[in-house]
Design an enzyme around this catalytic site. Structure first.
Site, PDB file in Angstrom:
ATOM      1  N   CYS A  98       0.839  -1.201   0.000  1.00  0.00           N
ATOM      2  CA  CYS A  98       0.000   0.000   0.000  1.00  0.00           C
ATOM      3  C   CYS A  98       0.874   1.252   0.000  1.00  0.00           C
ATOM      4  O   CYS A  98       1.790   1.385   0.822  1.00  0.00           O
ATOM      5  CB  CYS A  98      -0.896  -0.035   1.234  1.00  0.00           C
ATOM      6  SG  CYS A  98      -1.676   1.526   1.647  1.00  0.00           S
ATOM      7  N   GLU A  99       0.583   2.162  -0.902  1.00  0.00           N
ATOM      8  CA  GLU A  99       1.408   3.364  -0.989  1.00  0.00           C
ATOM      9  C   GLU A  99       1.133   4.347   0.145  1.00  0.00           C
ATOM     10  O   GLU A  99       1.876   5.304   0.324  1.00  0.00           O
ATOM     11  CB  GLU A  99       1.196   4.060  -2.331  1.00  0.00           C
ATOM     12  CG  GLU A  99      -0.181   4.633  -2.559  1.00  0.00           C
ATOM     13  CD  GLU A  99      -0.318   5.284  -3.931  1.00  0.00           C
ATOM     14  OE1 GLU A  99      -1.051   6.279  -4.032  1.00  0.00           O
ATOM     15  OE2 GLU A  99       0.305   4.800  -4.897  1.00  0.00           O
ATOM     16  N   HIS A 100       0.082   4.114   0.915  1.00  0.00           N
ATOM     17  CA  HIS A 100      -0.247   5.022   2.012  1.00  0.00           C
ATOM     18  C   HIS A 100       0.470   4.653   3.311  1.00  0.00           C
ATOM     19  O   HIS A 100       0.861   5.537   4.083  1.00  0.00           O
ATOM     20  CB  HIS A 100      -1.759   5.034   2.254  1.00  0.00           C
ATOM     21  CG  HIS A 100      -2.540   5.465   1.052  1.00  0.00           C
ATOM     22  ND1 HIS A 100      -3.707   4.857   0.656  1.00  0.00           N
ATOM     23  CD2 HIS A 100      -2.294   6.431   0.131  1.00  0.00           C
ATOM     24  CE1 HIS A 100      -4.162   5.436  -0.453  1.00  0.00           C
ATOM     25  NE2 HIS A 100      -3.315   6.390  -0.786  1.00  0.00           N
ATOM     26  N   HIS A 101       0.628   3.344   3.573  1.00  0.00           N
ATOM     27  CA  HIS A 101       1.254   2.913   4.828  1.00  0.00           C
ATOM     28  C   HIS A 101       2.468   2.009   4.603  1.00  0.00           C
ATOM     29  O   HIS A 101       3.136   1.623   5.550  1.00  0.00           O
ATOM     30  CB  HIS A 101       0.236   2.176   5.702  1.00  0.00           C
ATOM     31  CG  HIS A 101      -0.956   2.996   6.053  1.00  0.00           C
ATOM     32  ND1 HIS A 101      -2.163   2.914   5.374  1.00  0.00           N
ATOM     33  CD2 HIS A 101      -1.128   3.953   7.003  1.00  0.00           C
ATOM     34  CE1 HIS A 101      -3.018   3.763   5.891  1.00  0.00           C
ATOM     35  NE2 HIS A 101      -2.426   4.411   6.887  1.00  0.00           N
ATOM     36  N   GLN A 139      -4.940  -0.617  -4.816  1.00  0.00           N
ATOM     37  CA  GLN A 139      -5.545  -1.718  -5.563  1.00  0.00           C
ATOM     38  C   GLN A 139      -6.258  -1.206  -6.809  1.00  0.00           C
ATOM     39  O   GLN A 139      -6.249  -1.856  -7.857  1.00  0.00           O
ATOM     40  CB  GLN A 139      -6.521  -2.485  -4.672  1.00  0.00           C
ATOM     41  CG  GLN A 139      -7.095  -3.729  -5.343  1.00  0.00           C
ATOM     42  CD  GLN A 139      -7.890  -4.590  -4.381  1.00  0.00           C
ATOM     43  OE1 GLN A 139      -7.583  -4.666  -3.198  1.00  0.00           O
ATOM     44  NE2 GLN A 139      -8.926  -5.244  -4.883  1.00  0.00           N
ATOM     45  N   HIS A 167      -6.012  -6.234   2.819  1.00  0.00           N
ATOM     46  CA  HIS A 167      -5.062  -5.153   3.049  1.00  0.00           C
ATOM     47  C   HIS A 167      -4.622  -5.148   4.507  1.00  0.00           C
ATOM     48  O   HIS A 167      -5.440  -4.997   5.420  1.00  0.00           O
ATOM     49  CB  HIS A 167      -5.698  -3.802   2.692  1.00  0.00           C
ATOM     50  CG  HIS A 167      -5.923  -3.629   1.224  1.00  0.00           C
ATOM     51  ND1 HIS A 167      -5.246  -2.683   0.478  1.00  0.00           N
ATOM     52  CD2 HIS A 167      -6.734  -4.288   0.356  1.00  0.00           C
ATOM     53  CE1 HIS A 167      -5.641  -2.759  -0.792  1.00  0.00           C
ATOM     54  NE2 HIS A 167      -6.544  -3.720  -0.881  1.00  0.00           N
ATOM     55  N   CYS A 169      -3.067  -2.892   6.005  1.00  0.00           N
ATOM     56  CA  CYS A 169      -3.273  -1.589   6.635  1.00  0.00           C
ATOM     57  C   CYS A 169      -4.645  -1.517   7.297  1.00  0.00           C
ATOM     58  O   CYS A 169      -4.885  -0.667   8.156  1.00  0.00           O
ATOM     59  CB  CYS A 169      -3.106  -0.451   5.629  1.00  0.00           C
ATOM     60  SG  CYS A 169      -4.229  -0.513   4.230  1.00  0.00           S
TER      61      CYS A 169
END
Length: 209
Positions: A98-101, A139, A167, A169
């Site tokens: 995940c590019e956020h976490h 995704q 996920h 996250c």
């Protein structure tokens, strides 16, 4: 030594610029900083070699930045006995981050197309999935990149992609809902225009379950 890297993809992405990669030493130093930030001692015996291992793991996790989906799909086959119905490869396992976490999401991809100019080797669809999965991702974006690469490379009458993933996250942090699944899909060409073709795709994906 700094390495200038421009990600290679079959279609334009938001990363359409040159990235200056830090040196190996800088990367390992960053890992030491994160270990200390987590509350541990990067100089204790069990963690001394961790920065090197993490740097090696990152090269593997994010190998997709150095791969070209277009080249993987460039060889097609036209001698298929006139076959023009759905070609589906389902349950392709993948893992991404995940590019956020920067924590993993893990799942399966289902990729189908209706041949027009020819077919592509079945293993190539799995390899293309890995090219894009081995990057920092969402995704939704991963779904779009896979289908756009298939369309550009083999010009099918239609294509369909569905991803199912859990996920971390969401499972390991935040709401901590282990076992929840996220589903994304995208259709182009005949699949986008004909609801019956969409239903056939879903039926084939679920067959035998």
């Amino acid at each position: 030594m700094d390495i200038n890297v421009k990600p290679k993809t079959a279609t334009p992405t938001a990363l359409d610029r040159v990235i200056d990669r830090p040196s190996r030493a800088e990367a390992e130093a960053a890992v030491r900083t994160l270990i200390a930030w987590a509350g541990d001692d990067p100089d204790r015996e069990g963690l001394l070699d961790t920065p090197r291992r993490v740097a090696d793991a990152y090269r593997e996790f994010y190998a997709g930045y150095d791969e070209d989906a277009g080249k993987i799909l460039e060889t097609t086959f036209s001698e298929v006995g006139g076959y023009d119905d759905i070609v589906l490869v389902r349950d392709i396992p993948f893992n991404s981050h995940c590019e956020h976490h920067m924590v993993p999401f893990i799942g399966k991809a289902h990729i189908a197309y209706l041949p027009h100019d020819g077919v592509v080797g079945l293993s190539k669809l799995a390899r293309v999935t890995d090219v894009f999965a081995r990057r920092l991702q969402t995704q939704e974006n991963l779904t779009a990149q896979i289908i756009e690469s298939v369309n550009e490379a083999i010009n099918p009458r239609g294509a369909a992609v569905m991803l199912e993933a859990e996920h971390m996250c969401m499972s390991m942090r935040g709401v901590r809902k282990h076992g929840s699944s996220t589903i994304t899909h995208r259709f182009t060409g005949v699949f986008a225009e004909d609801r019956q073709e969409q239903d056939r795709f879903f039926a084939l994906v679920r067959a035998g379950r």
